[in-house]
Structures are given as structure tokens and as C-alpha cells.
Design a protein around this motif. Sequence first.
Motif, short mmCIF file in Angstrom:
data_model
loop_
_atom_site.label_atom_id
_atom_site.label_comp_id
_atom_site.label_asym_id
_atom_site.label_seq_id
_atom_site.Cartn_x
_atom_site.Cartn_y
_atom_site.Cartn_z
N PHE A 113 0.86 -1.12 -0.06
CA PHE A 113 -0.47 -0.11 0.01
C PHE A 113 1.06 1.12 0.41
O PHE A 113 0.62 2.48 -0.96
CB PHE A 113 -0.74 -0.06 1.36
N ALA A 114 1.58 1.54 0.85
CA ALA A 114 2.65 2.65 0.47
C ALA A 114 3.27 2.93 -0.37
O ALA A 114 3.11 3.95 -1.26
CB ALA A 114 3.87 2.37 2.03
N TRP A 115 3.86 2.15 -0.76
CA TRP A 115 4.81 2.13 -2.20
C TRP A 115 3.36 2.64 -3.48
O TRP A 115 4.19 3.00 -3.96
CB TRP A 115 5.04 0.51 -2.05
N ASP A 116 2.56 1.51 -3.49
CA ASP A 116 1.83 1.98 -4.19
C ASP A 116 1.13 3.50 -3.94
O ASP A 116 0.95 4.63 -5.42
CB ASP A 116 0.51 0.90 -4.44
N SER A 117 0.90 4.48 -2.46
CA SER A 117 0.34 5.54 -2.73
C SER A 117 1.13 6.19 -2.81
O SER A 117 1.19 7.33 -3.37
CB SER A 117 0.26 5.77 -1.29
N TYR A 118 3.11 6.48 -3.24
CA TYR A 118 4.43 6.99 -3.63
C TYR A 118 4.34 6.97 -5.41
O TYR A 118 4.13 8.34 -6.10
CB TYR A 118 5.15 5.92 -2.87
N ARG A 119 4.20 6.00 -5.83
CA ARG A 119 4.16 6.31 -7.06
C ARG A 119 3.07 6.85 -7.93
O ARG A 119 2.54 7.46 -8.88
CB ARG A 119 4.43 4.52 -7.53
N THR A 144 -3.73 -4.31 -8.76
CA THR A 144 -3.12 -5.21 -7.70
C THR A 144 -2.43 -6.25 -7.56
O THR A 144 -2.64 -6.88 -6.65
CB THR A 144 -5.25 -5.65 -7.43
N ASP A 145 -2.71 -6.94 -9.58
CA ASP A 145 -1.29 -8.23 -8.25
C ASP A 145 -0.17 -7.33 -8.74
O ASP A 145 1.09 -8.66 -8.42
CB ASP A 145 -1.81 -8.56 -10.10
N LEU A 146 0.40 -6.69 -9.05
CA LEU A 146 1.45 -5.54 -8.32
C LEU A 146 2.00 -6.01 -6.74
O LEU A 146 1.10 -6.30 -6.31
CB LEU A 146 1.47 -4.55 -9.13
N GLU A 147 3.59 -6.89 -6.33
CA GLU A 147 3.96 -5.99 -5.52
C GLU A 147 4.93 -5.44 -4.79
O GLU A 147 5.19 -4.25 -6.05
CB GLU A 147 4.50 -7.94 -4.92
N ALA A 148 4.60 -5.28 -3.56
CA ALA A 148 5.33 -4.17 -3.07
C ALA A 148 6.73 -4.10 -3.67
O ALA A 148 6.92 -3.16 -4.16
CB ALA A 148 5.87 -4.53 -1.47
N SER A 149 7.54 -5.71 -4.04
CA SER A 149 8.82 -5.27 -4.79
C SER A 149 8.76 -4.16 -5.85
O SER A 149 9.60 -3.77 -6.96
CB SER A 149 9.59 -6.52 -5.02
N ASP A 150 7.46 -4.82 -6.56
CA ASP A 150 7.59 -4.29 -7.74
C ASP A 150 7.20 -2.54 -8.18
O ASP A 150 8.14 -1.57 -8.80
CB ASP A 150 5.94 -5.05 -9.21
N LEU A 151 6.26 -2.48 -6.77
CA LEU A 151 5.83 -0.75 -6.98
C LEU A 151 7.07 0.33 -6.81
O LEU A 151 7.50 0.77 -7.24
CB LEU A 151 4.54 -0.64 -5.80
N GLN A 152 7.97 -0.50 -6.01
CA GLN A 152 8.84 0.42 -5.99
C GLN A 152 9.85 0.04 -6.88
O GLN A 152 10.61 1.32 -6.87
CB GLN A 152 9.95 -0.72 -3.99
N ARG A 153 10.15 -0.58 -7.29
CA ARG A 153 11.17 -0.35 -8.92
C ARG A 153 9.96 1.17 -9.13
O ARG A 153 11.15 1.60 -10.10
CB ARG A 153 10.94 -1.70 -9.24
N LEU A 154 8.75 0.55 -9.42
CA LEU A 154 8.08 1.47 -10.28
C LEU A 154 8.26 2.99 -9.38
O LEU A 154 8.25 4.12 -11.02
CB LEU A 154 6.52 1.30 -10.32
N VAL A 155 8.57 3.25 -8.81
CA VAL A 155 8.98 4.16 -7.90
C VAL A 155 10.48 5.26 -8.65
O VAL A 155 10.58 6.19 -8.54
CB VAL A 155 8.67 4.79 -6.09
N GLU A 156 10.82 4.28 -8.60
CA GLU A 156 12.66 4.77 -9.24
C GLU A 156 12.51 4.92 -10.38
O GLU A 156 13.11 5.69 -11.05
CB GLU A 156 13.88 3.49 -9.20
N THR A 157 11.92 4.21 -11.01
CA THR A 157 11.33 4.39 -12.66
C THR A 157 10.52 5.58 -12.50
O THR A 157 10.45 6.87 -13.58
CB THR A 157 10.79 3.31 -13.45
#
Length: 878
Positions: free
Chosen positions: A127-133, A165-178
Motif C-alpha cells: 500500500f505504501a509504495w503504491d501510494s508513493y508511485r 492489484t497483482d503488483l507486489e510491493a517490490s514491483d511498486l518500489q521499482r516503479l517508484v524509481e522508474t
Amino acid sequence: MPKYVYDFTEGNKDLKDLLGGKGANLAEMTNLGLPVPPGFTITAEACRHYLRHGGMPEGLGDEIGSHLAALEARMGRRLGEADDPLLVSVRSGAKFSMPGMMETVLNIGLNDQSVLGLAKQAGNERFAWDSYRRLIQMFGKTVLGIDGEHFEDALDELKGDRHDTDLEASDLQRLVETFKGIVRREAGREFPSDPREQMDLAVAAVFASWNAPRAVLYRRQERIPAGLGTAVNVVAMVFGNLGDDSGTGVAFTRDPGSGRQGVYGDYLQNAQGEDVVAGIRNTVPLQELETIDPASYRELLDIMATLERHYRDLCDIEFTIERGKLWMLQTRVGKRTPEAAFCIASQLVDEGLIDLDEAVERVTGDQLAQLMFPRFSGTADNRRLTTGMNASPGAAVGKAVFSSERAVELAGRGEDVILVRRETNPDDLSGMIAARGVLTSRGGKTSHAAVVARGMGKTCVCGAEELDVDPHERRFTAPGGITVEEGDVISIDGGTGAVYLGEVPVAPSPVAQYFEGRSVDGELVAAVDRLMTHADSVRRLAVRANADTPEDAARARRFGAQGIGLCRTEHMFLGERRRLVEDLILASTPRERQTALDALEPLQTDDFTGLFAAMEGLPVTIRLIDPPLHEFLPDLTDLAVRVALAADGASARDRRLLEAVRRLHEENPMLGLRGVRLGLAVPGLFAMQVRAIAAAARRAADPRAEIMIPLVGAVQELEIVREEAVRILAEAGVSALIGTMIEVPRAALTAGRIAGAAQFFSFGTNDLTQMTWGFSRDDVESSFFGKYLDLGVFGVSPFESIDREGVGRLMRIAVEEGRRARPDLKLGICGEHGGDPDSVHFCHDIGLDYVSCSPFRIPVARLEAGRAALVSGGSDTR
């Protein structure tokens, strides 16, 4: 120093001018004790200062800081602190609802440190990384002006075949950097990590979005004043994307499509608000919340009932559930279809919440006009492609197009189009305006497409999930493998949600049938009848018709016309009669001229006899011939070519016609030999028409003839024609009023003198607008009008709605000076403005006796005349 920031506890729903609709209603709900996240509103006055001066007002930063500190104290958290961050949203909120036209930024306060604190406090790293992206994506697009496709492409590449909704926290963390890399590359700067900088930049971006092209276009379409500006709401974040015990939704206290009472809306589990509006994921009906979260559902229903009673109207509500806790994010009086508007107004009268006066004020002539549009008369089942959500009613047929640019292009050529998209966004507004209807494969009744289409009265079908829309290939595929390419004709039914291949026949609407005098049942027709009856009972303005034939007159009477305000006699000289007019023009001796007039007179007598019969007992205003005579002759170029090719074989008549056309040719015929000048220049022409009127009146049972002299600029012109007309009428033993059109600025400015010779004035606002502005109504729409609208010179075309400052001032002068000279002077309007709702109100305000318009606009004028009387308190300004 002005106060620029208000806590929600300080405002109320009556402060929309200052706090905008969203801020005023958040304050109202707060004061009602409803569960509203705390926050504050930066006023529209601050926005107006920003737009005027290019910067924030002095002291605004400190005022925002003071309110932010109070919000932090109340929440027990600081904005963006590392361990337990307070996050806020920054949302626009103008006085008038402009769905999707301006900007919103959510999750402000997140950075590389606070995202870890949010994950810890929420117990949900994903949730946190999804909110950040989401923050970086919205901030990059809204505040830094980065093309949103950069973020969307990166997200699509990461997802592949997966859902969000299938994206995991690690996916979203990478997306934030992208996403941070996209900001660095496209904006030339790092994503700001300071929470206060994020908030200040977002506030400025929302202010600036007031003048974004899509917002400007929407305001022009909805006639929202450009100088209002938008307020900004800073609200503590609540999260609907914390898991399946959270979610977000939109609810209506009644069906905005039909007006029926019940539970209407959409809900989406584990989502934030923009997911619902954007239609990215398909929602479930609001009723399913009863199974998902019964306690929140019951609380929501109670709040909906409270708000409807409090606002005494349909309410549109946005809410979020955060781990079983219901929060109200917004309410407003909801947009609705025309059908719903009439039905709801009548229902609320029955429920004792409003009276009939207020019910009439809540509906508009534009809505009534939309209800008179035709509907599908039949549907061939073998052509049904699919059924989506019936988002905005009506029947629309046109060529499928897959981009707004293409919709505008084809509509500009006069072609009917249906805009087909996966989902619309605010950038599609121009295409939605141009299209006959909108079809989307995603989204529900609260998606962008649905909300905007309903507000514009456009037919819309949303959420047609079975359609695979490919905007790049410009086609969609329907069940069974049927492929519809761009340019193929489709039909959409906004009442049922059905989508058809090809053209489906249409039929008159029940409301149109009602006005035709046919017996039609149903709640809508009953509501229309009820409100129209009341509008007729309170209006002061009479409503007449512009009609030239007995058929048009009879239809106008069925629609409620109280007479004819304009009969254009020149329309009676077309077709087979044109040769008789040519004979009049070619006459070289008084005898030849009289012979031509004698041939026309019995035809005119029959014309007027039919009109008097159709309007028996009601006034019939007949304008004597107005246009220049050359309009009844062949085109100069065509005739010259014909004579040249025939050479010696050209007929004597053609050669005489060519000579006459050349003799009568004028560089600017609209300012030349026409109207009263024609009557004075061609002896016997007006006399023939007056004799025909007198003869027809003698045949009629109860004639109420009014003879109108066109294009008068000097009282002497009117006096000469009047003297002859009075003599002819007296010889026939017939009485008739004699008046003039006020369509030349000089006539308006000398109305006091002209009233001495006129028993009535009728404002010809088409020509009066043309001559006051100094441009041709026949040419200007296709030349520079579009640019003038873009530049804000016009808010709306002065040929569509009366220019109150210029043309309207001339009308006021004519009314005041005319009535001063002749207190019983009858005053009306017969230009096309007579059917425009805003112009009807203006005519009421300046004290006219009647408006006259085309037959199909009569119900609109009747309703608006009633509304004008109610708005002004029923006072007679005379």
C-alpha cells in the motif's frame, strides 16, 4: 489583510463564491457532524490574485502554514514526518462543478523516508509504495507538466498481463524509481522530497489549471464565467487502497439518469477515488457494499438521506472506507439528465421539500429541448453488438471515431459521429462536444464519460466490457468477432445501454408527442405537464411563433403559441411564384407593374387567409416584404454565362433579366435596397400586401392582424407607409395594428419619435446584432468567430444569445423611449433570440410583452418565461 484560508469548521454551503462548491460543501458536512476528514480551503480570491499577478498573495504562505499546523495538531501527526506521516490531498473546487477539468494531487507528504513510516504504521508495505508511485505520477503530470503517457507506458510495461492489484510491493518500489527517473529526464529536476514544497507547488498547479485548455473549453460549453477562479482544498488523506476492507465509491441519492428513488452508485474495493472516476477498473453496483461491509453500507444510507433532506435535492456523494471506517469526501447537488431533472423536481414537490415555484426554477429550457429529441423507434436484434451501462439517455447515430481530433474533424464537415474510447479523460472534451454520442468499454455511471456527457445532455453508453477497443488501429471488436472500423455507422441507446451496428430508425420522444397534443402516459410526461402548467400560470411574457404557413401556425398553436410574432412574407414568393416576382422587377411601365401586382395579390390573400384561420382569435404579425429584390432573381454569374453561351439565341426575357440583375446588384445588399426602402422604391408593392391582408381579414371569423414595416431607420419612412396602409384598411372596413421592426441601431436610438407613428415594436435582433457589431451573420460563423471565442472576446455567439451590453442596451433605450412616448406601446422580439433561454430572461427583465420564436422552441420559451418571472419575483419592470 484579506482572509485567504478557512478551516472546514468556519465555512458553510452558502459560501460557494469564496470557498468553491467542494470546500463549501465539505464545511457544511463538517458542521452537520458527518465523518469528514479534517482540512482547510484556500479561497478562490487567492486564485484570482494568482492568475492576475502570476504569484501568490502576500501572507498566504504564512496563513497556510498556520492552518497546516492546526491540522497536524488535530491529527497528531506532522506532514511527511518519517515515522508516522500525515499525508494530504490538494483538490480543486470551483463554484460550479467542472468534473475532471482541473487538477487533484493525492498523497502529498510522501518521500523516500516517509514511505517507510507509512508502510510501518499501515502494516502494509505494498500500500505504501503504491501510494508513493501514485503521488509521483500525479505530481509529475499535474504540477511538472510531464506527458502522462510516460508514466502509463512504464506502468503497462511493468504489469504485462497482470492487473494493478497483482503488483507486489517490490514491483511498486521499482516503479517508484522508474517514475523518479521520468521526472528527472522530462522535467529536468528531481522529484521534490520536501513535503511543504510538494504542497505549495500543487496548490499553484491547481490554480493554474483554471486556465488549462480543457477547463477553458468546458467553461465555454457550460457558460461558466472565466473570472471566477477555483478554490483549493487541502484535506487529510484517508485511504481506500489498504486492502479488501477498504474501498472508494460514488453514490447518488436518486438515479441521475431517470430520477427514480433507490440506491445508485459504484463501489471499488481496495482503490483510491481516481480509479473509479477514470474507469481504469470496472466497479460493482453500490448495492453490493451491503454484502461487502454491511455496517458502512447502513451508515452510508443514513448519511445519504440526511444530505438529501438537508439540500432538498439529488446529492452526488464521494466516499472512502478505510479499514471499515466510512469517510465522506465530497457532496454536491448532482448533475442529472433532463428526464431526471423534471421527475425529481416533481417528486420533491410531492415530498413537501420544495414548492412548485422552486420546482420550475430547478429545470431549464435547454433540458426541455433535449427531452424533445427523437429516440430509437425500433431495434433489430441481429444488429445488437453489446449492452453497456445506460449512462446518459437519448438516441445517437453516427460514424464510429476513435479520437477526439477525428470527431472534431468530421463533425466540422457536417457528419454525425460517435466517439468510441476505452475510457475518456478530460482531454477528450472537444471530441465529446463534437460527437452525437459517446461509447466507452470501461467505466460506470460515475466515470468521466458519464458525468460529463450527462452535464452536456449527450447520449452516452459506458462500460461496454465486451468491446475490445483499439484506438491505435481505429476499430473495435464485438462479441462474435464482429469488427467495426472507423467510419462504420453505429447506433447507441443511452436509455438501455444497447449498442447497434448500422443506423437504427428514430421516433419522436414522448415529450415531443405530448406537446403535439397526443395522449402520452408516464412519469416524465406527467412531470413536464405539471411544471409547464405552473410556468404558464406565473409567466408575464406571452410566447408567439415565427410561422409563414398555416401548417407551421397550426403546429405552433399545438405547442402553446399565443399568436404569430413574425410572418415573413418573402417566403411566400418562392417556388413557382418566383416568375411573378421577376415580372414585377422587369416591369418597365406602371401598367406592367400593376399587372404583376394584380397577379400576386390573390395568392397573398389566400396565404393570409390560411394564417388567420390557423390562429383564429390570436394576433398575427405580418412583416411586409423585407429582403432585396435581387434575391428573387437568378445568380448574376450563372445568368451571364447562360446568356453568353446562347449568344444571339438568348431569349429576350433572359437578356432583360440580366440587365435587371446588373441594375439591382449591390456590393452589400443587406445594407441596401430592402425593407421599407423597397416599399417606397417600388410603388404599389406594400399597398398590394396590405390589400391582401385586409381581404383575408374580411374572410376570417376573428382576425387580429398586425402589420409590421421592416428596416425603418427614420420616422418619416414609417409615416409614409403608415398613411397609405391606414387608408387601405379604412376602405376595406378592417382594423389592424401598424408597427415596425427595430433592427437598425438608429431606430433604437430614435425610438421615441418612431413610437409616435407605431403601435408596436418588434425587435429584429438578428439584423440588430449584425448592424451593431458590424459583421455579417451569414459569413462570420465560418470565419473568425472560433478565434474570438478562443480569445474570450465572446463568451457565447451574439447571434445565439443577446449581447446585453451592446445590442441589449439599444433595446433598453428603445423600450424606455418608446413607452415614454406611447405608454400603451406593445413590445416584442421576433429574432431567433426569442427561443434562447438567457435571452428570454433578458426580454422579461426589460419589460417586453412577448417573445416569438420557431415553433419547436415555443415550449422552451414558455418554460423560461415562467422561470424569468419567478427569478425576478414576478415583478413587472414596466
